[in-house]
Design an enzyme around this catalytic site. Structure first.
Site, short mmCIF file in Angstrom:
data_model
loop_
_atom_site.label_atom_id
_atom_site.label_comp_id
_atom_site.label_asym_id
_atom_site.label_seq_id
_atom_site.Cartn_x
_atom_site.Cartn_y
_atom_site.Cartn_z
N HIS A 1 7.01 -27.10 -1.62
CA HIS A 1 6.01 -28.19 -2.04
C HIS A 1 4.59 -27.62 -2.84
O HIS A 1 4.04 -28.19 -3.82
CB HIS A 1 5.29 -29.15 -1.59
CG HIS A 1 6.58 -29.80 -0.27
ND1 HIS A 1 7.27 -31.09 -0.94
CD2 HIS A 1 7.07 -28.81 0.85
CE1 HIS A 1 8.15 -31.03 0.14
NE2 HIS A 1 8.12 -30.04 0.76
N LYS B 1 -14.31 1.17 -3.59
CA LYS B 1 -15.09 1.83 -2.76
C LYS B 1 -16.41 2.39 -3.26
O LYS B 1 -17.18 2.05 -3.00
CB LYS B 1 -15.00 2.52 -1.92
CG LYS B 1 -13.76 1.52 -0.07
CD LYS B 1 -13.63 2.77 0.03
CE LYS B 1 -11.85 1.77 1.48
NZ LYS B 1 -11.84 3.63 2.63
N GLU C 1 1.16 -1.17 -0.06
CA GLU C 1 0.13 0.12 0.01
C GLU C 1 1.16 1.28 0.04
O GLU C 1 0.79 1.83 -0.63
CB GLU C 1 -1.21 0.00 1.14
CG GLU C 1 -2.50 0.61 0.81
CD GLU C 1 -3.16 0.23 2.53
OE1 GLU C 1 -4.08 -0.06 1.69
OE2 GLU C 1 -2.51 1.02 2.63
O1 PA5 Z 1 -2.83 1.54 6.02
C1 PA5 Z 1 -3.88 2.46 5.59
O2 PA5 Z 1 -4.35 3.40 5.53
C2 PA5 Z 1 -5.68 1.23 5.42
O3 PA5 Z 1 -5.58 -0.22 5.30
C3 PA5 Z 1 -6.96 1.19 6.62
O4 PA5 Z 1 -5.95 0.81 8.01
C4 PA5 Z 1 -7.69 0.53 5.79
O5 PA5 Z 1 -8.52 0.56 5.00
C5 PA5 Z 1 -9.37 0.48 7.07
O6 PA5 Z 1 -8.77 2.02 7.44
P1 PA5 Z 1 -10.13 2.11 8.65
O7 PA5 Z 1 -9.82 2.80 10.23
O8 PA5 Z 1 -10.37 3.82 8.76
O9 PA5 Z 1 -11.10 1.65 9.02
#
Ligand code: PA5
Length: 445
Positions: A306, A420, A285
C-alpha cells in the site's frame, strides 16, 4: 539435504536455466578461493568455520552470563552499530515474536544513531529499571556506540556505584586494540572477543550476536546448529543447482547484468523487518564499491503493497524481488463466521489467516512478474532458531560468492570512512583542523 530452497521460475522471463549452468565453473572457482583463502579479503574468512569452531566452553560462558542478565535485569541495553548491532536485533526480533511477548528482559538498543531525543528518553526510561548493558564494538572507537556508552555508563554508575555497575556491563570487542578493550580491562567488565578474522557484518554468530540473543532468551545452540548444517551442505555441494548459496549468487548477478540494479527483499511477516535490515547491510556494505553493486532494498508486505507496491508494479524497471517465504507459521488463527456478513468476508470463514497471507504473496508475485519485475523466492520451512541460523549462513556465503562474481572485495568497507573524517573535522577532533576549515567553507558557500 538443506531445507532452504531457492526458486527462480518467476524470473525466467529475463534469464534462462542454461545461462545459470554457464556459471558452474565460475562458482567453483570462487568457492575454492573462499575455502582455500586465496581471494580478496582472505584475512576475513573466519565466519566460514564459525559454526564448527564455536566451542562448548564459549557457549556455556555466554549462556551463564545471559542467565545472570535475565535474572538481575528488567531490561538489557545493547549498544552497537552496523555489524555490531543488526545481527542481534534481526535474530531477536525474528524469534521473539512481533509483540515481544517472550519472558525475560526487555531488549533496548542504543548507539545505532546519534539522535539526542532518543538517547535522552532512553536514559529517562532506564532510570527506574534494573538493567544491564552489552556494549559491542570491534574497533572499540566507533563514535555512535562510544558516545552512547559514555552516557549510559555514567547513569549506571550513578545508580549502582562503580563496582556494581561494572558487573552489569558486558563488553564485546577486539582481543587487543581499541578504547573499549582498554576500558573493559581497567574496569574489569566481563569481556568477549570478536575474532580478528571476522568482519562486523559477518559476526552475528560470534559473541556479538550470541550474547544479546541468549540474553533475550533465544536458543543459541539451535541457531548454530542450523548454521553448521548449512555450512556442511554448501561445502559438500559443488553443482550450482544443488548449492543454494551459489545458485542465489548466480541468479542475482545474472539479473544485475540485465540491468536489474536494485534487489528488493520482500517478506510477509513483520518479525523479519530487522532481518531485512541485516541483509541490506550484509549485501550493501559488501558489494557497493568501485562504482558497482546491486542496491539492496527491503519491503514488508502486505504493509508496503500500500506504499511501495505501486512503484514496484509500474515504476522504473531496474529491480527484481527476492521473496522470503515461510512454509509453516508458528501460530494459527482461523477467520470466524459472522452471521450478518456486513464486511462481506464470509467467503473466508474457516480459512487460516496464514492462508490469506499466502494467497496475497502468490497473487503479488504474479502481478509483479506481469509488471516485468522478475521474482526469486527463498523458502524457509518455518521461523525458528535452527532455520534462521541456516538462513544467516546461506546469505553470508551467497554474499561472499556474489561479491567475487562482481569483482569486488566483499569483506572491506573503505567508503564508510569518508563521512567519519568529515564528521570528526566538523566536531573539532584534534588532527582534523585543515579539513575542518575546507569543509566549513563549503558549507557556507
Ligand atoms: O560490518 C562492518 O564492519 C561495520 O558495519 C561495523 O560493524 C560497524 O561500522 C561498527 O564497527 P565497530 O564494531 O568497530 O564499532
Amino acid at each position: 539435504m538443506t531445507q532452504i530452497k531457492v526458486h527462480y521460475q518467476q524470473a525466467l522471463s529475463l534469464i534462462n536455466t542454461s545461462e545459470i549452468g554457464l556459471f558452474d565453473s565460475e562458482t567453483k572457482l570462487h568457492r575454492q578461493k573462499l575455502y582455500e583463502g586465496t581471494g580478496a579479503g582472505s584475512d576475513f574468512l573466519g565466519w566460514i568455520d564459525l559454526p564448527d569452531n564455536t566451542g562448548s566452553g564459549l557457549l556455556e560462558r555466554i549462556e551463564d552470563d545471559a542467565s545472570i542478565i535475565r535474572e538481575e535485569s528488567d531490561a538489557v541495553v545493547v549498544i552497537g552499530i552496523g555489524g555490531s548491532y543488526l545481527g542481534a536485533r534481526a535474530v531477536i526480533e525474528a524469534l521473539s515474536g512481533p509483540l515481544h511477548a517472550a519472558p525475560g528482559p526487555e531488549v533496548l538498543y542504543a548507539g545505532h544513531h546519534l539522535d539526542e531525543e532518543y538517547h535522552h528518553d532512553l536514559l529517562s526510561y532506564l532510570e527506574n529499571k534494573e538493567y544491564s548493558v552489552i556494549v559491542i564494538s570491534k574497533s572499540g572507537t566507533t563514535t555512535e556506540p562510544a558516545v552512547a556508552f559514555r552516557l549510559i555508563r555514567r547513569q549506571l554508575e550513578e545508580k549502582y556505584g562503580q563496582q556494581k555497575a561494572a558487573r552489569r556491563i558486558f563488553a564485546i570487542t577486539d582481543a587487543r586494540r581499541g578504547a573499549l578493550k582498554q576500558l573493559a580491562t581497567e574496569q574489569g567488565y566481563a569481556s568477549y572477543v570478536i575474532p580478528d578474522d571476522v568482519g562486523g557484518r559477518y559476526s552475528v554468530l560470534t559473541p556479538v550476536g550470541l550474547l544479546p540473543v541468549a540474553a533475550a532468551g533465544v536458543d543459541i545452540r539451535g541457531l548454530l546448529s542450523g548454521a553448521r548444517d548449512m555450512a556442511a551442505h554448501l561445502r559438500e555441494h559443488h553443482d550450482v543447482f544443488e548449492n543454494p548459496a551459489a545458485l542465489y549468487a548466480v541468479l542475482r548477478n545474472l539479473l544485475y547484468k540485465k540491468g536489474r540494479t536494485t534487489e528488493i527483499l520482500a517478506s510477509y511477516t513483520p518479525s523479519l523487518f530487522f532481518f531485512t535490515e541485516w541483509w541490506k547491510q550484509l549485501f550493501g556494505e559488501s558489494e557497493g564499491k568501485q562504482g558497482k553493486g546491486i542496491f539492496p532494498a527491503g519491503v514488508s508486505f502486505t504493509t508496503d503493497l500500500h506504499s511501495m507496491g505501486q512503484f514496484i508494479q509500474e515504476g522504473t524497471k531496474n529491480s527484481f524481488e527476492t521473496v522470503l517465504t515461510l512454509k509453516k507459521n508458528r501460530k494459527t488463527l482461523t477467520i470466524p463466521e459472522d452471521k450478518d456478513n456486513l464486511d462481506g468476508l464470509n467467503y473466508l470463514t474457516g480459512k487460516r489467516l496464514g492462508f490469506v497471507n499466502e494467497m496475497a504473496a502468490r497473487g503479488t508475485m504474479l502481478a509483479h512478474v506481469d509488471g516485468h519485475v522478475p521474482n526469486l523466492e527463498i523458502e524457509l520451512p518455518e521461523l525458528n532458531a535452527y532455520h534462521l541460523g541456516s538462513l544467516i549462513y546461506f546469505f553470508e556465503m551467497a554474499c561472499a560468492l556474489s561479491g567475487y562474481m562482481l569483482g569486488v572485495n566483499p569483506f572491506d568497507q573503505p567508503g564508510v570512512e569518508a563521512y567519519k573524517r568529515n564528521m570528526f573535522a566538523l566536531l573539532g577532533k584534534p588532527g582534523f583542523e585543515e579539513e575542518a576549515a575546507k569543509l566549513r567553507q563549503r558549507l557556507n558557500s
